[in-house]
Design an enzyme around this catalytic site. Structure first.
Site, PDB file in Angstrom:
ATOM      1  NE  ARG A  82      -6.386  -0.194  19.560  1.00  0.00           N
ATOM      2  CZ  ARG A  82      -5.256  -0.756  19.137  1.00  0.00           C
ATOM      3  NH1 ARG A  82      -4.425  -0.092  18.342  1.00  0.00           N
ATOM      4  NH2 ARG A  82      -4.929  -1.979  19.514  1.00  0.00           N
ATOM      5  CE  LYS A 184      -6.749  -4.798  17.383  1.00  0.00           C
ATOM      6  NZ  LYS A 184      -6.037  -4.594  16.115  1.00  0.00           N
ATOM      7  CD  GLU A 220      -4.969   0.154   9.143  1.00  0.00           C
ATOM      8  OE1 GLU A 220      -4.184  -0.421   9.905  1.00  0.00           O
ATOM      9  OE2 GLU A 220      -6.059   0.614   9.523  1.00  0.00           O
TER      10      GLU A 220
HETATM   11  C1  LIG Z   1      -4.826  -4.068  15.680  1.00  0.00           C
HETATM   12  C2  LIG Z   1      -4.584  -3.384  14.368  1.00  0.00           C
HETATM   13  C3  LIG Z   1      -3.361  -2.757  14.069  1.00  0.00           C
HETATM   14  C4  LIG Z   1      -2.170  -2.801  14.995  1.00  0.00           C
HETATM   15  O1  LIG Z   1      -2.377  -2.133  16.201  1.00  0.00           O
HETATM   16  P1  LIG Z   1      -1.415  -2.391  17.448  1.00  0.00           P
HETATM   17  O2  LIG Z   1      -2.039  -1.602  18.539  1.00  0.00           O
HETATM   18  O3  LIG Z   1      -0.070  -1.870  17.082  1.00  0.00           O
HETATM   19  O4  LIG Z   1      -1.389  -3.850  17.688  1.00  0.00           O
HETATM   20  C5  LIG Z   1      -3.251  -2.095  12.855  1.00  0.00           C
HETATM   21  N1  LIG Z   1      -4.261  -2.072  11.957  1.00  0.00           N
HETATM   22  C6  LIG Z   1      -5.442  -2.681  12.202  1.00  0.00           C
HETATM   23  C7  LIG Z   1      -6.507  -2.626  11.177  1.00  0.00           C
HETATM   24  C8  LIG Z   1      -5.628  -3.351  13.410  1.00  0.00           C
HETATM   25  O5  LIG Z   1      -6.810  -3.952  13.641  1.00  0.00           O
END
Ligand SMILES: *Cc1c(COP(=O)(O)O)cnc(C)c1O
Length: 341
Positions: A82, A184, A220
């Site tokens: 990622r 991210k 989300e």
């Molecule tokens: C980091 C993140 C998540 C959660 O991801 P994980 O890999 O499960 O920790 C969900 N949504 C956003 C916007 C994020 O930045």
């Protein structure tokens, strides 16, 4: 190895400097060998790309002590992949996956005294991140970068018991159509800060963002993916190009199917159908799953049957199974657990 004298059970989710952090520098088109350092300060030029144009992305994962005393990380290969996708989208050099995994191992091992003991509920949180570090004034990518991993012990997420959340449907968006919602990047968080502070001021725990194109589908929250459970126990998660692909959510969907024998579905979820669901939870590395008790859509309250005191029954099973896998109480699928030796 002697553990640090820390009150593990009462730690919060905050930064505490540890003995070592990892750093590798990218210059003249290549990453250097990388090393551990005891210096917790980063010194960069005032005009560094990250400071001017937010050229930075990050990851989050945890190291755990298992029931039989091993130190492990959970699916760090997916964090490496990622981070690669985030870097490509931000025109940053890729930090190779094998090196990412070695750096994770190295920094956890060096800070083993900070890995909370089994049963404390605490974990060691790892924050890999990279940023453009040389001066940039015209709008373009930096030419020098740093890849770093800092670690910090964090406390049990549900201290004093689980408290289902009250979340609101947000009027602001976190991601543009065809934008950067799926990576991210720090930039996605900077613009969510106004809204999360506002949500807290209005008495809500989180914002649920709708799809930025039509504002009719669930996406989300600012930092967690969403899962729903239908009244006939199907586990559903929204599908969209602007959702960040949570490793926890992807793992929970596998757990639902392969460990609990439930039907799972990843598909667009309309806001209008949420009132028909039985359970809702927010998923991410920090909490695994936080149950949602209530969604408030501009005064209209959607209350889930499990109420405001506990997790719904399927949410609880998902939580218990995934944390059981992470803590070594249940057998993990092939490749999910990486032992630090
Ligand atoms: C980091 C993140 C998540 C959660 O991801 P994980 O890999 O499960 O920790 C969900 N949504 C956003 C916007 C994020 O930045």
């Amino acid at each position: 190895m002697e553990k640090k004298n820390i009150d593990w059970g009462n730690l919060g989710f905050g930064y505490m400097p540890t003995d070592y952090r990892y750093v590798s520098h990218f210059k003249d088109g290549a990453w250097n060998a990388g090393e551990l350092t005891t210096d917790s300060n980063v010194v960069i030029n005032e005009c560094a790309g990250v400071l001017q144009y937010a050229q930075t992305c990050f990851e989050g994962l945890k190291a755990y002590t298992t029931e039989d005393g091993r130190i492990v990380t959970f699916r760090p290969d997916l964090n490496a992949e990622r981070l690669e996708q985030s870097a490509v989208r931000l025109r940053m050099p890729v930090f190779p996956k094998e090196r990412f995994l070695e750096a994770v191992d190295q920094v956890v091992k060096a800070n083993a005294a900070f890995v909370p003991p089994y049963g404390s509920g605490a974990t060691l949180y790892l924050r890999p991140y990279m940023f453009g570090s040389d001066p940039v004034i015209g709008v373009k990518p930096a030419t020098e970068y740093q890849f770093r991993i800092l670690v910090t012990p964090v406390g049990p997420y549900f201290k004093g018991g689980v408290k289902p959340l009250t979340v609101r449907i947000s009027d602001l968006d976190r991601a543009a159509p065809h934008g950067t919602g799926h990576i991210k990047a720090g930039l996605n968080y900077a613009m969510s800060l106004y809204n999360i502070v506002d949500a807290h001021e209005q008495g809500y725990d989180e914002n649920i963002y709708l799809d930025p194109g039509t504002r009719t589908y669930i996406e989300e929250t600012g930092g967690a993916n969403i899962i729903f459970v239908t009244k006939d126990n199907k586990v559903i998660t929204p599908k969209s190009d602007s959702i960040l692909p949570s490793i926890t959510r992807r793992s929970l969907m596998t757990v639902a199917k392969d460990y609990l024998g439930l039907e799972v579905e990843e598909r667009p979820v309309a806001l209008s159908e949420v009132a028909d669901f039985a359970e809702c939870g927010l998923c991410g590395t920090a909490a695994v799953i936080s149950p949602v008790g209530k969604i408030v859509d501009h005064g209209r309250e959607i209350a889930f049957p499990a109420g405001m005191e506990k997790m719904g029954p399927i949410t609880q099973k998902l939580y218990d199974t995934l944390t059981g896998i992470q803590m070594g109480r249940l057998e993990a699928p092939e490749g999910w657990i990486r032992e630090i030796k």
